[in-house]
Design a protein around this motif. Structure first.
Motif, PDB file in Angstrom:
ATOM      1  N   ASP A 174       0.732  -1.119  -0.119  1.00 34.08           N
ATOM      2  CA  ASP A 174       0.180   0.071   0.196  1.00 34.08           C
ATOM      3  C   ASP A 174       0.841   1.112  -0.091  1.00 34.08           C
ATOM      4  O   ASP A 174       2.139   1.126   0.131  1.00 34.08           O
ATOM      5  CB  ASP A 174      -1.134   0.136   1.155  1.00 34.08           C
ATOM      6  CG  ASP A 174      -0.414   0.175   2.579  1.00 34.08           C
ATOM      7  OD1 ASP A 174       0.447   0.941   2.632  1.00 34.08           O
ATOM      8  OD2 ASP A 174      -0.748  -0.588   3.735  1.00 34.08           O
ATOM      9  N   PRO A 175       0.453   2.520  -0.423  1.00 32.05           N
ATOM     10  CA  PRO A 175       1.374   3.852  -0.414  1.00 32.05           C
ATOM     11  C   PRO A 175       2.056   3.885   0.807  1.00 32.05           C
ATOM     12  O   PRO A 175       3.121   4.338   0.556  1.00 32.05           O
ATOM     13  CB  PRO A 175       0.175   4.907  -0.793  1.00 32.05           C
ATOM     14  CG  PRO A 175      -0.933   3.997  -1.207  1.00 32.05           C
ATOM     15  CD  PRO A 175      -1.121   2.821  -0.597  1.00 32.05           C
ATOM     16  N   GLU A 176       1.368   3.758   1.853  1.00 36.99           N
ATOM     17  CA  GLU A 176       2.172   4.068   3.097  1.00 36.99           C
ATOM     18  C   GLU A 176       3.467   3.190   3.259  1.00 36.99           C
ATOM     19  O   GLU A 176       4.703   3.361   3.551  1.00 36.99           O
ATOM     20  CB  GLU A 176       1.413   3.865   4.565  1.00 36.99           C
ATOM     21  CG  GLU A 176       2.171   4.727   5.628  1.00 36.99           C
ATOM     22  CD  GLU A 176       1.142   4.738   6.843  1.00 36.99           C
ATOM     23  OE1 GLU A 176       1.971   4.605   7.802  1.00 36.99           O
ATOM     24  OE2 GLU A 176       0.020   4.750   6.606  1.00 36.99           O
ATOM     25  N   ARG A 177       3.127   1.862   2.867  1.00 33.38           N
ATOM     26  CA  ARG A 177       4.430   0.839   3.258  1.00 33.38           C
ATOM     27  C   ARG A 177       5.491   0.989   1.920  1.00 33.38           C
ATOM     28  O   ARG A 177       6.461   0.862   2.141  1.00 33.38           O
ATOM     29  CB  ARG A 177       3.663  -0.666   3.104  1.00 33.38           C
ATOM     30  CG  ARG A 177       2.979  -0.993   4.165  1.00 33.38           C
ATOM     31  CD  ARG A 177       3.608  -0.874   5.559  1.00 33.38           C
ATOM     32  NE  ARG A 177       2.948  -1.389   6.822  1.00 33.38           N
ATOM     33  CZ  ARG A 177       1.856  -0.621   7.332  1.00 33.38           C
ATOM     34  NH1 ARG A 177       1.421   0.450   6.692  1.00 33.38           N
ATOM     35  NH2 ARG A 177       1.142  -1.035   8.290  1.00 33.38           N
ATOM     36  N   ALA A 178       4.924   1.356   0.785  1.00 33.35           N
ATOM     37  CA  ALA A 178       5.737   1.425  -0.190  1.00 33.35           C
ATOM     38  C   ALA A 178       6.787   2.526  -0.017  1.00 33.35           C
ATOM     39  O   ALA A 178       7.760   2.403  -0.258  1.00 33.35           O
ATOM     40  CB  ALA A 178       4.597   1.740  -1.686  1.00 33.35           C
ATOM     41  N   GLN A 179       6.166   3.731   0.621  1.00 30.83           N
ATOM     42  CA  GLN A 179       6.966   4.821   0.893  1.00 30.83           C
ATOM     43  C   GLN A 179       8.094   4.643   1.952  1.00 30.83           C
ATOM     44  O   GLN A 179       9.219   4.758   1.708  1.00 30.83           O
ATOM     45  CB  GLN A 179       6.098   6.016   1.397  1.00 30.83           C
ATOM     46  CG  GLN A 179       6.789   7.429   1.566  1.00 30.83           C
ATOM     47  CD  GLN A 179       7.524   7.761   0.402  1.00 30.83           C
ATOM     48  OE1 GLN A 179       6.862   7.966  -0.722  1.00 30.83           O
ATOM     49  NE2 GLN A 179       8.809   8.115   0.271  1.00 30.83           N
ATOM     50  N   LEU A 180       7.724   3.617   2.966  1.00 27.92           N
ATOM     51  CA  LEU A 180       8.621   3.112   3.945  1.00 27.92           C
ATOM     52  C   LEU A 180       9.691   2.442   3.332  1.00 27.92           C
ATOM     53  O   LEU A 180      10.889   2.616   3.602  1.00 27.92           O
ATOM     54  CB  LEU A 180       7.661   2.132   5.164  1.00 27.92           C
ATOM     55  CG  LEU A 180       8.645   2.002   6.152  1.00 27.92           C
ATOM     56  CD1 LEU A 180       8.671   3.021   7.233  1.00 27.92           C
ATOM     57  CD2 LEU A 180       7.779   0.637   6.894  1.00 27.92           C
ATOM     58  N   VAL A 181       9.339   1.461   2.398  1.00 25.09           N
ATOM     59  CA  VAL A 181      10.379   0.579   1.788  1.00 25.09           C
ATOM     60  C   VAL A 181      11.294   1.336   0.859  1.00 25.09           C
ATOM     61  O   VAL A 181      12.340   1.211   0.944  1.00 25.09           O
ATOM     62  CB  VAL A 181       9.924  -0.547   0.991  1.00 25.09           C
ATOM     63  CG1 VAL A 181      10.720  -1.446   0.239  1.00 25.09           C
ATOM     64  CG2 VAL A 181       9.112  -1.548   2.040  1.00 25.09           C
ATOM     65  N   ALA A 182      10.653   2.391   0.056  1.00 27.80           N
ATOM     66  CA  ALA A 182      11.398   3.402  -0.492  1.00 27.80           C
ATOM     67  C   ALA A 182      12.385   4.135  -0.047  1.00 27.80           C
ATOM     68  O   ALA A 182      13.479   4.329  -0.278  1.00 27.80           O
ATOM     69  CB  ALA A 182      10.458   4.202  -1.535  1.00 27.80           C
ATOM     70  N   ASP A 183      11.919   4.623   1.157  1.00 26.12           N
ATOM     71  CA  ASP A 183      13.024   5.449   2.168  1.00 26.12           C
ATOM     72  C   ASP A 183      14.028   4.590   2.545  1.00 26.12           C
ATOM     73  O   ASP A 183      15.188   5.023   2.717  1.00 26.12           O
ATOM     74  CB  ASP A 183      12.113   5.852   3.400  1.00 26.12           C
ATOM     75  CG  ASP A 183      11.104   6.945   3.032  1.00 26.12           C
ATOM     76  OD1 ASP A 183      11.318   7.406   1.882  1.00 26.12           O
ATOM     77  OD2 ASP A 183      10.514   7.408   3.868  1.00 26.12           O
TER      78      ASP A 183
END
Ligand SMILES: Nc1ncnc2c1ncn2[C@@H]1O[C@H](COP(=O)(O)OP(=O)(O)OP(=O)(O)O)[C@@H](O)[C@H]1O
Length: 291
Positions: A174-183
């Motif tokens: 999901d967008p929040e988890r994707a952002q976390l992994v991207a970070d």
């Protein structure tokens, strides 16, 4: 990022043919230099996973050669490639094998003969590096998709690789988890480890990569900086790709030809530097046509 000097990984692959006769990729020359972040983009079946899996000798060319840190990789030196080039698979379940997360991250180290106490300490540090310390006692198969990706990344980082390869690291998140992994991927790169990843998310590629390779039909059809690639309509069309959202918005508001932002951050700072989006000087229709 510098492409001078010796590459960490140097792959030449005339072709790779799968057992059923499908040619997964052909005519590839691909190098990874220190401190680089590379995105592979392309449609389904373009050959991205096939190329990535050659970088640590999970797959080998029909005809070609892989050199890692100056060492030609053969059957006898495959273990060297596996350690120097850490691979985070898209399907994390294939990678997570132990009863707890901590055991899992320690597993690779113990395979290399690192004693228990040291392996435990280093595994905890690797989990902390991706902000996943709170998961150490959990059963790997019960983790969410995003948690599995982070633990997979920790399992690779613990071996102190020179390159980390990730196949579709944001797929299914999901967008929040994707952002976390991207970070976390950005952080790995900031710490000086080269990163190579495939993705269908061109916004993510624009955000994290300093070089982008475009694949189609098993071949690399173009490469360059995100700005060079994402403003090359002919190249993107050939690969059936749409530009990142910042590129599309920049063109819609008429600044695509002037400043060529590729990320949302670039776009916002450009619009705010100029005043705000309402006060940006919009070129005439004729100017926009030259984008
Ligand atoms: N194990 C396999 N056996 C036979 N053919 C395969 C195998 N794995 C991949 N291929 C084929 O090789 C080609 C390249 O596939 P690959 O998975 O590398 O593409 P991709 O760009 O990663 O695609 P996607 O974005 O859909 O994951 C495709 O034609 C695919 O069908």
């Amino acid at each position: 990022m510098s492409r001078d000097g010796a590459p960490l990984v140097d792959l030449r692959c005339e072709s790779h043919t799968y057992p059923d006769g499908t040619v997964g990729m052909h005519d590839i020359e691909f190098s990874v230099y220190p401190d680089e972040s590379i995105a592979l983009v392309g449609g389904n079946g373009a050959g991205k996973s096939t190329l990535l899996e050659h970088l640590n000798a999970t797959l080998v060319p029909d005809d070609g050669e892989l050199v890692v840190d100056g060492t030609p990789i053969t059957e006898d030196t495959k273990a060297y490639a596996r350690k120097a080039v850490g691979f985070v698979f898209q399907d994390a379940d294939t990678q997570l094998v132990a009863p707890t997360v901590l055991d899992d991250v320690m597993f690779g180290l113990q395979n290399y003969g690192v004693p228990g106490d040291e392996a435990n300490q280093r595994a905890r540090e690797a989990l902390a590096a991706v902000d996943a310390s709170h998961l150490e006692g959990r059963i790997p198969h019960h983790l969410s998709g995003g948690e599995k990706r982070l633990v997979g990344l920790a399992g690779v980082l613990v071996l102190d690789p020179s390159v980390v390869v990730l196949d579709e690291p944001l797929a299914g998140l999901d967008p929040e988890r994707a952002q976390l992994v991207a970070d976390r991927i950005q952080r790995v790169h900031d710490e000086g480890i080269s990163v190579v990843f495939s993705t269908h998310d061109l916004d993510f590629a624009a955000e994290v990569a300093d070089r982008v390779y475009v694949m189609a039909d098993g071949n690399v059809i173009g490469s360059g900086t995100p700005r060079e690639v994402f403003y090359d309509d002919g190249l993107l069309d050939e690969a059936n790709l749409h530009p990142p959202s910042a590129v599309r918005v920049a063109r819609d508001v008429g600044i695509g030809a002037i400043a060529q932002p590729v990320t949302e951050t670039d776009l916002v700072s450009l619009l705010t530097d100029t005043g705000d989006s309402k006060t940006v000087q919009t070129p005439s229709i004729d100017d926009r046509g030259r984008d």
